[in-house]
Design a protein around this motif. Structure first.
Motif, short mmCIF file in Angstrom:
data_model
loop_
_atom_site.label_atom_id
_atom_site.label_comp_id
_atom_site.label_asym_id
_atom_site.label_seq_id
_atom_site.Cartn_x
_atom_site.Cartn_y
_atom_site.Cartn_z
N THR A 137 -4.90 -36.95 -26.62
CA THR A 137 -5.01 -35.52 -26.37
C THR A 137 -4.07 -34.75 -27.30
N LEU A 138 -4.36 -33.46 -27.41
CA LEU A 138 -3.56 -32.57 -28.24
C LEU A 138 -3.34 -31.28 -27.46
N PRO A 139 -2.09 -30.88 -27.21
CA PRO A 139 -1.85 -29.64 -26.45
C PRO A 139 -2.39 -28.42 -27.20
N ALA A 140 -2.90 -27.44 -26.48
CA ALA A 140 -3.44 -26.22 -27.10
C ALA A 140 -3.50 -25.10 -26.09
N ASN A 141 -3.28 -23.88 -26.56
CA ASN A 141 -3.51 -22.69 -25.74
C ASN A 141 -4.77 -21.96 -26.18
N LEU A 142 -5.26 -22.30 -27.36
CA LEU A 142 -6.39 -21.58 -27.95
C LEU A 142 -7.21 -22.57 -28.76
N VAL A 143 -8.52 -22.52 -28.60
CA VAL A 143 -9.42 -23.42 -29.34
C VAL A 143 -10.49 -22.58 -30.02
N VAL A 144 -10.68 -22.84 -31.31
CA VAL A 144 -11.74 -22.17 -32.07
C VAL A 144 -12.79 -23.21 -32.42
N ILE A 145 -14.04 -22.93 -32.05
CA ILE A 145 -15.15 -23.82 -32.40
C ILE A 145 -15.75 -23.33 -33.72
N ALA A 146 -15.63 -24.14 -34.76
CA ALA A 146 -16.18 -23.80 -36.07
C ALA A 146 -16.90 -25.02 -36.62
N ALA A 147 -17.82 -25.54 -35.80
CA ALA A 147 -18.50 -26.79 -36.12
C ALA A 147 -19.81 -26.57 -36.85
N GLY A 148 -19.96 -25.42 -37.49
CA GLY A 148 -21.17 -25.15 -38.24
C GLY A 148 -22.03 -24.09 -37.59
N VAL A 149 -23.13 -23.76 -38.27
CA VAL A 149 -24.07 -22.75 -37.76
C VAL A 149 -25.48 -23.29 -37.89
N LEU A 159 -22.45 -25.11 -31.07
CA LEU A 159 -21.46 -25.53 -30.08
C LEU A 159 -21.63 -27.02 -29.81
N PRO A 160 -20.66 -27.82 -30.17
CA PRO A 160 -20.78 -29.27 -29.98
C PRO A 160 -20.80 -29.61 -28.49
N PRO A 161 -21.27 -30.82 -28.15
CA PRO A 161 -21.38 -31.19 -26.72
C PRO A 161 -20.03 -31.54 -26.11
N LEU A 162 -19.17 -30.53 -25.96
CA LEU A 162 -17.86 -30.74 -25.35
C LEU A 162 -17.86 -30.15 -23.96
N THR A 163 -17.14 -30.75 -23.07
CA THR A 163 -16.91 -30.12 -21.77
C THR A 163 -15.75 -29.13 -21.91
N GLY A 164 -15.75 -28.13 -21.08
CA GLY A 164 -14.65 -27.17 -21.07
C GLY A 164 -14.82 -25.99 -22.00
N LEU A 165 -16.01 -25.81 -22.58
CA LEU A 165 -16.20 -24.69 -23.50
C LEU A 165 -16.20 -23.34 -22.80
N ASN A 166 -16.30 -23.37 -21.46
CA ASN A 166 -16.29 -22.10 -20.72
C ASN A 166 -14.88 -21.67 -20.32
N ILE A 226 -11.65 -26.61 -34.27
CA ILE A 226 -12.55 -27.77 -34.32
C ILE A 226 -13.59 -27.48 -35.40
N GLY A 227 -13.44 -28.11 -36.54
CA GLY A 227 -14.32 -27.92 -37.68
C GLY A 227 -13.51 -27.61 -38.93
N GLY A 228 -13.65 -28.47 -39.93
CA GLY A 228 -12.89 -28.31 -41.17
C GLY A 228 -13.75 -27.88 -42.34
N GLY A 229 -14.83 -27.13 -42.04
CA GLY A 229 -15.58 -26.51 -43.11
C GLY A 229 -14.91 -25.20 -43.51
N LEU A 230 -15.63 -24.43 -44.34
CA LEU A 230 -15.05 -23.18 -44.84
C LEU A 230 -14.64 -22.27 -43.69
N LEU A 231 -15.53 -22.08 -42.70
CA LEU A 231 -15.24 -21.14 -41.62
C LEU A 231 -14.03 -21.60 -40.80
N GLY A 232 -13.94 -22.89 -40.53
CA GLY A 232 -12.81 -23.39 -39.76
C GLY A 232 -11.49 -23.23 -40.49
N LEU A 233 -11.50 -23.49 -41.79
CA LEU A 233 -10.26 -23.36 -42.56
C LEU A 233 -9.83 -21.90 -42.67
N GLU A 234 -10.81 -21.01 -42.80
CA GLU A 234 -10.45 -19.58 -42.85
C GLU A 234 -9.88 -19.13 -41.51
#
Length: 801
Positions: A226-238, A112-119, A148-156
């Motif tokens: 900024t970018l409008p969004a209703n849904l955010v997926v964190i796929a920044a690695g494992v 989980l990257p150091p972003l505010t608002g993840l909750n 958020i994350g353009g690796g394999l998991l994010g693209l899938e």
């Protein structure tokens, strides 16, 4: 027997147990799993998210498998404490297990990257089946999703969300998508593919915060935009899940440190999979983890000479329908020579890196046909200096089986599920396997991303004494892909028109072979929500009538179940006289055929008839022939007339791979010949038999029994299940009886009437969606596509096959 506890019910831990069982009973085994599901294939979670598979379909080992091998499976049991001195594991609920040997297979956890608002409500990770189900519940048409994350998991994740109707943007911190597997050029090629599918990509962008008041409203970047969004997926690695190991005092660096026998700093504890660090490397792809599992199982079984030597980092993937292969080094540097090929038009990028004449790395985007050859060169360390001019386009080997012969038996062919060449050969011999479908069913190879199917087929050709070619050949010369491949390309890449497919994968133009097939496939995949191109259909479909040998047309109104009325008969008679129809004929399908109609009269005849089209001209539902059933016949046991009319209403106006003829009879005397129809309902005392795959043409074939049911509604539902399954799985221009013989009635039953309830519901829902959008060509007429559409010309138009 020794007590063995496995902490982790994922692919690596259970694979180790599977291998250990092959060595014979030696341990009393307990498996602890954090999740409440039995072992499943994480590689296919994206297919579940995309709606292409159900959760049941990706299960690797059902609960019954554990019980059948006397394995103590504890689901939802998170291990919280490891006492090495007492050799016990304590679970979150307080239960304690003793062990003599222990395997850590705790996998990895999302970063989980150091972003505010993840909750905030609407922020998700994409790692488990529960994560996937939560995303499915939140996704839908009109939802703005940011991954958020353009690796394999994010693209899938992006692919799955897009197929669920979301408007998707991928945000990636580096300037290259899949930067761990591709260089900058390869990443750009992949990005073009993905953007062409309608997914926006923002690279070299640093997300700083998720915005919203209680729920997600947008994403803020480091530059203040900024970018409008209703849904955010964190796929920044494992990162490896090593909390338990570290608290127990085991040696941990990035992962749990293991030796060549997967042993940790405690001689009673081993580690395998994504939590293990071997020679400074933590592997995240499936193939190396399964190699580790095999070695560890052998070591535990007493084969002390077994060693894990490490794995070449190789990834063969299908990212949003785009083939990608990467192995070894990916970036140019000192001492490395680069051999490169690019074709921006085809979207193909190939790059080889050589050191001292030997292959050191390879990256392929868009064309991975030679990946196995490159993998063999990487392992073998052959000097390729003399082959420099043909490295990227090697000449075909005179020995067609050379490439698979060069693979050692221990070589992993299916990286998704860890199936080796030796496993495949053993399965072929043991099961008498001679088709790719049988090999998939027996070994699960090629059922993940599918990229190893070519190697599996070549191995079958080399080993099976009576090898049967798998599936159809490419659809035609101007579109060199099989229909199965085209279905996947259309679905995964959101291609909604024939022309889109031809422009991306053909030469921009099709032919009379591929265009009608593409018309059907696009319609099928999108359940009618596609851009219809009438010019891509056969002449019959373009003018909604059946062309005859003299260039005139046949008009057949729909007379459901063969039941008509005096009013309909009067209209038919009036039309026949008004337009001087040359012949009025009762057909073998209990309908009336008006023959010899001029093309320019077709729209006027439809208007005057005011009856729906019988679709006697198309690859679709023709009719349901019926007997008189219980209302009049003294032998009738079921109301076949009403059942037949209802079946016709439910399925009419839908396209199918080939024409579909049906019948419903009220008793086994079979007056309407249900046993030689594509689908038949046969009335019995107390119920119905539903039969499929009958034929009465040049080849006569008695239909196979699909199922016996008690009620008319159950019979109709069973017929609908088979109808949709045939639509989705048959090859274009393949009749139902050929499809049944190719696939086998047992498999058809298993995937239709005997399928789990969610799978049956999904089939019927796709059928309902397509039916809701289907139009009657005569009653809901549109303006002509062009002025000459209904102009009679002297030159003969080629009839459909």
């Amino acid at each position: 027997m020794e007590r063995l506890v496995v902490i982790g019910n994922g692919m690596a831990g259970v694979a180790c147990v599977e291998q250990l069982l092959k060595h014979g009973p030696k341990f009393s085994i307990s498996i602890l799993g954090d999740e409440t599901h039995p072992n499943y294939n994480r590689v296919l979670l994206s297919s579940v998210l995309a709606g292409q598979k159900d959760a049941d379909e990706i299960t690797l080992n059902p609960v019954a498998w554990y019980a059948g091998h006397d394995i103590d499976l504890r689901l939802g049991a998170r291990a919280t404490q490891l006492d090495r001195a007492a050799r016990t594991v304590t679970c979150e609920d307080g239960r304690r297990l003793e062990y003599e040997r222990l395997i850590l297979a705790t996998g990895s956890a999302p970063v989980l990257p150091p972003l505010t608002g993840l909750n905030l409500q609407g922020v998700f990770v994409f790692r488990t089946l529960d994560d996937t189900r939560a995303l499915i519940a939140a996704a839908g048409a009109g939802v703005r999703a940011v991954v958020i994350g353009g690796g394999l998991l994010g693209l899938e994740a992006a692919r799955g969300l897009q197929l669920r109707g979301c408007d998707v943007t991928v945000v990636h911190l580096p300037d290259t998508l899949m930067n761990l597997q591709l260089d900058a050029v390869g990443g750009r090629y992949l990005q073009r593919h993905i953007e062409r599918l309608g997914v926006r990509v923002c690279v070299n962008r640093c997300a700083r915060a998720v915005l919203g008041d209680g729920a997600v409203e947008g994403v803020e970047f480091a530059d203040g935009s900024t970018l409008p969004a209703n849904l955010v997926v964190i796929a920044a690695g494992v990162r490896p899940n090593v909390v338990l190991a570290r608290e127990a005092g085991l040696e941990v660096r990035r992962g749990v440190v293991v030796d060549d026998q997967l042993g940790t700093s405690d001689p009673a504890i081993y580690a395998v999979g994504e939590c293990a660090e071997h020679r400074g490397v933590v592997h995240g792809l499936v193939a190396p983890l399964l190699e580790q599992a095999k070695v560890l199982a052998a070591v535990l079984a007493g084969h002390r000479d077994e060693r894990y030597r490490g794995s070449i980092p190789a990834a063969q993937l299908k990212v949003m329908g785009v083939e990608v292969f990467s192995a070894g080094e990916i970036n140019e540097g000192d001492g490395l020579d680069c051999v490169r090929y690019e074709d921006a038009g085809l979207g193909v990028y190939k790059k080889l890196l050589l050191r001292d004449g030997k292959l050191a790395g390879v990256a392929l985007v868009g064309d991975t046909a030679d990946s196995q050859r490159y993998a063999a060169w990487l392992r073998g360390g052959a000097d390729l200096t003399a082959r420099r001019s043909s490295l990227l386009f090697p000449a075909p080997a005179p020995d067609g089986g050379l490439d698979v012969a060069q693979l050692p038996a221990a070589e992993v062919v299916c990286g998704c599920l860890g199936v080796t060449k030796g496993d495949l050969i053993a399965a072929i011999h043991a099961g008498g396997i001679n088709t790719l479908a049988q090999l998939k069913d027996r070994t699960r190879a090629a059922t993940g991303c599918g990229s190893c199917a070519g190697v599996c087929e070549r191995l079958l050709r080399a080993v099976a004494p009576d090898f049967v070619e798998a599936g159809p050949s490419p659809i035609c010369a101007c579109l060199p892909f099989t229909q199965e491949q085209l279905r996947e390309m259309i679905r995964s890449q959101q291609l909604t028109s024939v022309q889109e497919v031809l422009e991306i994968y053909g030469q921009g133009e099709g032919c009379e072979v591929c265009k009608p097939a593409l018309s059907y496939l696009v319609d099928l995949v999108w359940c009618g929500e596609h851009e219809e191109d009438r010019s891509a259909r056969y002449i019959n479909d373009r003018v909604h009538a059946n062309i005859q040998r003299d260039g005139t047309f046949s008009v057949v109104p729909r007379i459901r179940g063969g039941v008509t009325s005096p009013a309909e008969l009067r209209r038919i008679a009036d039309v026949a006289e008004k337009y001087r129809v040359r012949m009025v004929k009762i057909t073998g399908s209990q309908r009336i055929d008006l023959l010899g109609v001029a093309k320019e009269d077709l729209p006027k005849i439809w208007a005057d008839l005011g009856m729906p089209s019988g679709q006697a001209y198309t690859k679709g539902v023709r009719m349901v022939k019926t007997c008189v059933g219980t209302d009049f016949c003294r032998f009738g046991t079921q109301d076949s007339t009403r059942a037949g009319i209802e079946l016709e209403r439910r399925l009419e106006n839908l396209y199918t791979p080939h024409k579909v003829k049906m019948a419903a009879v009220g008793c086994p005397r079979n007056c309407a010949e249900a046993t030689v129809k594509d689908i038949g309902l046969i009335g019995q005392e107390g119920g119905w038999q539903v039969v499929v795959g009958g034929a009465a043409g040049k080849t006569v074939r008695k239909a196979d029994l699909l199922v016996t049911v008690a009620t008319t509604e159950e019979a109709l539902s069973a017929a609908e299940l088979f109808f949709q399954y045939y639509r989705e799985n048959a090859n274009y221009l393949e009749r139902a009886y050929d499809f049944i013989e190719r696939v086998g009635i047992e498999k058809v039953r298993k995937q239709t009437v005997y399928a789990p309830a969610p799978a049956r519901a999904a089939l019927l829902e796709r059928l309902r969606k397509a039916k809701a959008l289907a139009k009657d060509a005569w009653l809901e007429r549109e303006d002509p596509v062009h002025a000459a559409q209904f102009v009679q010309i002297q030159a003969m138009e080629v009839p459909q096959p």
